[in-house]
Write a protein that holds these residues in place. Structure first.
Motif, PDB file in Angstrom:
ATOM      1  N   SER A 206       0.798  -1.216   0.000  1.00 12.89           N
ATOM      2  CA  SER A 206       0.000   0.000   0.000  1.00 12.89           C
ATOM      3  C   SER A 206       0.835   1.272   0.000  1.00 12.89           C
ATOM      4  CB  SER A 206      -0.948   0.010   1.214  1.00 12.89           C
ATOM      5  OG  SER A 206      -1.876  -1.053   1.115  1.00 12.89           O
ATOM      6  N   ASP A 207       2.143   1.153   0.215  1.00 15.20           N
ATOM      7  CA  ASP A 207       3.021   2.318   0.061  1.00 15.20           C
ATOM      8  C   ASP A 207       3.327   2.552  -1.421  1.00 15.20           C
ATOM      9  OD1 ASP A 207       3.169   2.817   2.790  1.00 15.20           O
ATOM     10  OD2 ASP A 207       4.850   1.435   3.053  1.00 15.20           O
ATOM     11  N   TYR A 208       3.576   1.464  -2.147  1.00 15.63           N
ATOM     12  CA  TYR A 208       3.856   1.573  -3.582  1.00 15.63           C
ATOM     13  C   TYR A 208       2.567   1.895  -4.341  1.00 15.63           C
ATOM     14  CZ  TYR A 208       5.605   0.318  -8.236  1.00 15.63           C
ATOM     15  OH  TYR A 208       5.969   0.336  -9.569  1.00 15.63           O
ATOM     16  N   PHE A 209       1.509   1.153  -4.022  1.00 12.87           N
ATOM     17  CA  PHE A 209       0.209   1.399  -4.654  1.00 12.87           C
ATOM     18  C   PHE A 209      -0.575   2.359  -3.755  1.00 12.87           C
ATOM     19  CE2 PHE A 209       1.499  -2.728  -6.404  1.00 12.87           C
ATOM     20  CZ  PHE A 209       1.409  -2.446  -7.753  1.00 12.87           C
ATOM     21  N   ALA A 210      -0.203   3.612  -3.816  1.00  8.12           N
ATOM     22  CA  ALA A 210      -0.799   4.660  -2.984  1.00  8.12           C
ATOM     23  C   ALA A 210      -1.612   5.616  -3.855  1.00  8.12           C
ATOM     24  CB  ALA A 210       0.294   5.423  -2.241  1.00  8.12           C
ATOM     25  N   PRO A 211      -2.536   6.352  -3.275  1.00 10.97           N
ATOM     26  CA  PRO A 211      -3.317   7.323  -4.062  1.00 10.97           C
ATOM     27  C   PRO A 211      -2.416   8.355  -4.735  1.00 10.97           C
ATOM     28  CG  PRO A 211      -4.345   6.943  -1.931  1.00 10.97           C
ATOM     29  CD  PRO A 211      -3.012   6.264  -1.879  1.00 10.97           C
ATOM     30  N   GLY A 212      -2.814   8.797  -5.922  1.00  8.08           N
ATOM     31  CA  GLY A 212      -2.048   9.799  -6.645  1.00  8.08           C
ATOM     32  C   GLY A 212      -2.436  11.208  -6.220  1.00  8.08           C
ATOM     33  N   SER A 213      -1.599  12.153  -6.604  1.00  7.83           N
ATOM     34  CA  SER A 213      -1.853  13.551  -6.235  1.00  7.83           C
ATOM     35  C   SER A 213      -2.532  14.340  -7.353  1.00  7.83           C
ATOM     36  CB  SER A 213      -0.536  14.238  -5.859  1.00  7.83           C
ATOM     37  OG  SER A 213       0.398  14.144  -6.927  1.00  7.83           O
ATOM     38  N   ASP A 214      -2.435  13.859  -8.600  1.00  4.01           N
ATOM     39  CA  ASP A 214      -3.034  14.572  -9.727  1.00  4.01           C
ATOM     40  C   ASP A 214      -4.521  14.244  -9.838  1.00  4.01           C
ATOM     41  OD1 ASP A 214      -0.586  15.669 -10.368  1.00  4.01           O
ATOM     42  OD2 ASP A 214      -0.048  14.013 -11.722  1.00  4.01           O
ATOM     43  N   PRO A 215      -5.310  15.141 -10.410  1.00  5.69           N
ATOM     44  CA  PRO A 215      -6.746  14.865 -10.570  1.00  5.69           C
ATOM     45  C   PRO A 215      -6.990  13.749 -11.574  1.00  5.69           C
ATOM     46  CG  PRO A 215      -6.132  16.894 -11.698  1.00  5.69           C
ATOM     47  CD  PRO A 215      -4.937  16.487 -10.890  1.00  5.69           C
ATOM     48  N   TYR A 216      -8.102  13.051 -11.392  1.00  2.00           N
ATOM     49  CA  TYR A 216      -8.473  11.973 -12.310  1.00  2.00           C
ATOM     50  C   TYR A 216      -9.373  12.520 -13.408  1.00  2.00           C
ATOM     51  CZ  TYR A 216     -13.030  11.905  -9.940  1.00  2.00           C
ATOM     52  OH  TYR A 216     -14.256  12.251  -9.436  1.00  2.00           O
ATOM     53  N   ASP A 217      -9.498  11.731 -14.486  1.00  2.34           N
ATOM     54  CA  ASP A 217     -10.383  12.087 -15.593  1.00  2.34           C
ATOM     55  C   ASP A 217     -11.741  11.434 -15.340  1.00  2.34           C
ATOM     56  OD1 ASP A 217     -11.807  12.336 -17.929  1.00  2.34           O
ATOM     57  OD2 ASP A 217     -10.155  11.795 -19.257  1.00  2.34           O
ATOM     58  N   ALA A 218     -12.775  12.216 -15.161  1.00  2.00           N
ATOM     59  CA  ALA A 218     -14.097  11.707 -14.802  1.00  2.00           C
ATOM     60  C   ALA A 218     -14.743  10.863 -15.885  1.00  2.00           C
ATOM     61  CB  ALA A 218     -15.012  12.876 -14.443  1.00  2.00           C
ATOM     62  N   ASP A 219     -14.145  10.811 -17.082  1.00  2.00           N
ATOM     63  CA  ASP A 219     -14.711  10.005 -18.168  1.00  2.00           C
ATOM     64  C   ASP A 219     -13.789   8.854 -18.582  1.00  2.00           C
ATOM     65  OD1 ASP A 219     -17.297  10.965 -18.793  1.00  2.00           O
ATOM     66  OD2 ASP A 219     -16.414  12.788 -19.631  1.00  2.00           O
ATOM     67  N   THR A 220     -12.761   8.571 -17.787  1.00  5.74           N
ATOM     68  CA  THR A 220     -11.844   7.476 -18.123  1.00  5.74           C
ATOM     69  C   THR A 220     -11.994   6.326 -17.138  1.00  5.74           C
ATOM     70  OG1 THR A 220     -10.202   8.910 -19.163  1.00  5.74           O
ATOM     71  CG2 THR A 220      -9.421   6.802 -18.334  1.00  5.74           C
ATOM     72  N   ILE A 221     -12.136   5.115 -17.691  1.00  5.98           N
ATOM     73  CA  ILE A 221     -12.147   3.893 -16.887  1.00  5.98           C
ATOM     74  C   ILE A 221     -11.040   2.989 -17.415  1.00  5.98           C
ATOM     75  CG2 ILE A 221     -14.619   4.113 -16.456  1.00  5.98           C
ATOM     76  CD1 ILE A 221     -15.144   1.903 -18.446  1.00  5.98           C
ATOM     77  N   CYS A 222     -10.593   2.041 -16.609  1.00  6.27           N
ATOM     78  CA  CYS A 222      -9.486   1.203 -17.053  1.00  6.27           C
ATOM     79  C   CYS A 222      -9.696  -0.249 -16.660  1.00  6.27           C
ATOM     80  CB  CYS A 222      -8.153   1.715 -16.489  1.00  6.27           C
ATOM     81  SG  CYS A 222      -7.972   1.495 -14.706  1.00  6.27           S
ATOM     82  N   PHE A 223      -8.987  -1.105 -17.357  1.00  4.27           N
ATOM     83  CA  PHE A 223      -8.839  -2.515 -17.000  1.00  4.27           C
ATOM     84  C   PHE A 223      -7.357  -2.813 -17.038  1.00  4.27           C
ATOM     85  CE2 PHE A 223      -8.073  -6.922 -18.182  1.00  4.27           C
ATOM     86  CZ  PHE A 223      -8.807  -7.594 -17.224  1.00  4.27           C
ATOM     87  N   VAL A 224      -6.856  -3.541 -16.036  1.00  2.00           N
ATOM     88  CA  VAL A 224      -5.441  -3.872 -15.956  1.00  2.00           C
ATOM     89  C   VAL A 224      -5.266  -5.382 -15.872  1.00  2.00           C
ATOM     90  CG1 VAL A 224      -3.323  -3.624 -14.602  1.00  2.00           C
ATOM     91  CG2 VAL A 224      -4.891  -1.680 -14.815  1.00  2.00           C
ATOM     92  N   GLY A 225      -4.386  -5.921 -16.696  1.00  2.00           N
ATOM     93  CA  GLY A 225      -4.109  -7.360 -16.643  1.00  2.00           C
ATOM     94  C   GLY A 225      -3.357  -7.807 -17.879  1.00  2.00           C
ATOM     95  N   LYS A 308      -5.040  -7.248  -9.196  1.00  2.00           N
ATOM     96  CA  LYS A 308      -5.391  -5.962  -9.804  1.00  2.00           C
ATOM     97  C   LYS A 308      -6.443  -5.225  -8.980  1.00  2.00           C
ATOM     98  CE  LYS A 308      -6.690  -7.978 -13.724  1.00  2.00           C
ATOM     99  NZ  LYS A 308      -6.740  -9.435 -13.434  1.00  2.00           N
ATOM    100  N   LEU A 309      -7.344  -5.975  -8.355  1.00  4.66           N
ATOM    101  CA  LEU A 309      -8.361  -5.350  -7.514  1.00  4.66           C
ATOM    102  C   LEU A 309      -7.726  -4.751  -6.263  1.00  4.66           C
ATOM    103  CD1 LEU A 309     -10.163  -7.177  -9.379  1.00  4.66           C
ATOM    104  CD2 LEU A 309     -11.671  -7.443  -7.409  1.00  4.66           C
ATOM    105  N   LEU A 310      -6.842  -5.521  -5.621  1.00  9.65           N
ATOM    106  CA  LEU A 310      -6.177  -5.036  -4.418  1.00  9.65           C
ATOM    107  C   LEU A 310      -5.398  -3.762  -4.717  1.00  9.65           C
ATOM    108  CD1 LEU A 310      -4.693  -8.332  -2.898  1.00  9.65           C
ATOM    109  CD2 LEU A 310      -7.031  -7.460  -2.745  1.00  9.65           C
ATOM    110  N   GLU A 311      -4.683  -3.761  -5.829  1.00  7.61           N
ATOM    111  CA  GLU A 311      -3.827  -2.624  -6.165  1.00  7.61           C
ATOM    112  C   GLU A 311      -4.642  -1.365  -6.460  1.00  7.61           C
ATOM    113  OE1 GLU A 311      -0.435  -5.656  -7.960  1.00  7.61           O
ATOM    114  OE2 GLU A 311      -1.601  -4.387  -9.326  1.00  7.61           O
ATOM    115  N   ALA A 312      -5.732  -1.511  -7.230  1.00  5.19           N
ATOM    116  CA  ALA A 312      -6.566  -0.343  -7.536  1.00  5.19           C
ATOM    117  C   ALA A 312      -7.190   0.222  -6.260  1.00  5.19           C
ATOM    118  CB  ALA A 312      -7.651  -0.708  -8.535  1.00  5.19           C
ATOM    119  N   MET A 313      -7.706  -0.658  -5.409  1.00  7.16           N
ATOM    120  CA  MET A 313      -8.332  -0.198  -4.173  1.00  7.16           C
ATOM    121  C   MET A 313      -7.305   0.479  -3.265  1.00  7.16           C
ATOM    122  SD  MET A 313     -10.854  -3.476  -3.628  1.00  7.16           S
ATOM    123  CE  MET A 313     -11.641  -2.945  -2.116  1.00  7.16           C
ATOM    124  N   ALA A 314      -6.078  -0.076  -3.225  1.00  5.66           N
ATOM    125  CA  ALA A 314      -5.020   0.552  -2.426  1.00  5.66           C
ATOM    126  C   ALA A 314      -4.670   1.931  -2.961  1.00  5.66           C
ATOM    127  CB  ALA A 314      -3.782  -0.335  -2.402  1.00  5.66           C
TER     128      ALA A 314
END
Length: 410
Positions: A206-225, A308-314
């Motif tokens: 959770s230190d590496y996968f931490a919240p970012g400081s920049d704003p997010y794009d309200a119209d962008t969604i992602c899938f990782v894998g 991928k779920l754990l990392e996004a939530m973290a």
């Protein structure tokens, strides 16, 4: 304590599911014990990266394998009771190295991650042994059978049944067996082997996968894998065909990022769909997740924990996922993430987060808090320590068997 740790993939760098769990176990165990690690390496790049594990263990050994030999080993097992997938993970060289290590050193514990490499030490006696199945591979093959066309479906079903029988047989040859999630553990328990068993979850850094400081794009969604992995491919084909149109009908500006290495040609063609970008391999997935309003993981085939779920939530990014994928996360639907099963349910979940910043903020905060409290590696490793203590206690209560100086050649 001297521990021989055997795993099916090179556990470094810990950037994908099959490597994250063993790496964190090795790193933890090496803090208090002398750990010797054995594994199979495939591409030349993996063999070159071998030195990366050196700071985390006392010694390591590996055998380099490659197609077509491993595929031929699989084919040779098709008409036999042995699972074909076990042939893919067999190496005579690694078997000899492990047998030599057992002759030359007195190990206090053998720990195996993944049933496909249990064959190397299944016959060893006189040393306490733990088999961490992680995911129950038999169930993955049986799930594949539901989605693959005939006659491939029959082949996957047959492999799943053979693997289930092999899992039962192997479990009885170890002192303790473990799994990644409660659901996988329940499958293991259903075998009725009489062997002690438990489960301990995957964690997330959770230190590496931490919240970012920049704003997010309200119209962008992602899938990782990884996009050479069939469950991820099937998931995105289905989502782009049946869910994304529903979302874009009500919110035309929505963009989907499919982030993952080695996309097949069919996956790359998804990039021709308006609003869809297929990135291929990226150096770091975090910037893509951080700039997304949410991550989708509508997997139909999902065993164990989806990291991928754990990392996004973290990272404080809300998740909309399937019920089967959610089963691998120690969190509550509706409170820590949104869960669905059908295209319209996924679409409603996505649109509700995109249209309600307060809901997004609540899920982001609750999801990260849950990762910190229930999916932290230190907590998981505490459970592992208890499992090892329990295994050693079970072994001490039995008469000591004679040591077989070798490994199975099956």
């Amino acid at each position: 304590m001297k521990i021989l740790y055997v795993c099916h993939r090179f556990p470094f760098p810990p950037k994908r599911g099959g490597k994250i769990r063993p790496f964190n176990m090795i790193r933890h165990l090496a803090r208090s014990h002398e750990v010797v690690v054995a594994w199979l390496a495939r591409p030349d790049a993996e063999a070159k990266e071998a030195e990366g594990i050196a700071p985390y263990c006392a010694r390591f050994m590996f055998s380099r394998v490659a197609n077509p030999m491993q595929s031929l080993r699989m084919v040779a097992r098709l008409p036999t009771p042995a699972p074909s997938s076990m042939g893919f993970f067999y190496s005579a060289s690694l078997r000899r190295q492990i047998a030599r290590a057992l002759r030359e050193q007195a190990f206090d514990l053998i720990f195996v991650h993944c049933s496909s490499v249990a064959q190397y030490v299944a016959q060893v006696r006189g040393i306490p042994k733990i088999l961490d199945f992680g995911d129950m591979d038999s169930q993955k093959w049986l799930e594949y059978a539901r989605y693959k066309p005939f006659p491939l479906s029959t082949g996957y079903w047959f492999e799943g049944m053979k693997m289930a029988r092999e899992e039962r047989r192997l479990a009885r040859m170890f002192d303790m067996c473990t799994a990644t999630t409660r659901a996988e553990w329940e499958t293991l328990e259903s075998y009725g082997t009489g062997v002690a068993s438990a489960w301990f979850p995957n964690g997330v850094d959770s230190d590496y996968f931490a919240p970012g400081s920049d704003p997010y794009d309200a119209d962008t969604i992602c899938f990782v894998g990884r996009m050479d992995y069939y469950p991820n491919q099937e998931c995105m084909f289905n989502f782009c065909a049946n869910t994304l149109p529903r979302i874009r009908e009500r919110r035309p500006g929505v963009k989907l990022l499919i982030v993952g290495a080695d996309p097949s040609p069919a996956v790359r063609r998804l990039g021709d769909i308006p609003g869809v970008t297929v990135t291929g391999s990226v150096a770091d997935v975090r910037p893509y997740v951080h700039r997304s309003a949410l991550m989708v993981a509508p997997l139909n085939i999902a065993r164990g924990t989806q990291n991928k779920l754990l990392e996004a939530m973290a990272m404080g990014v809300p998740v909309v996922t399937s019920r089967v994928a959610a089963g691998g996360v120690d969190a509550a639907a509706g409170e820590h993430f949104l869960v669905g099963a059908q295209p319209h349910e996924y679409a409603e979940g996505v649109l509700s987060i995109l249209g309600d910043p307060a809901l997004r903020s609540r899920l982001a905060e609750a999801g990260r808090a849950r990762m910190l409290s229930h999916h932290a590696w230190p907590r998981s490793m505490q459970r592992l320590d208890g499992i090892i203590d329990r295994c050693l206690g079970v072994r001490q209560a039995r008469p000591r068997d004679s040591l077989v100086q070798g490994a199975s050649a099956s």
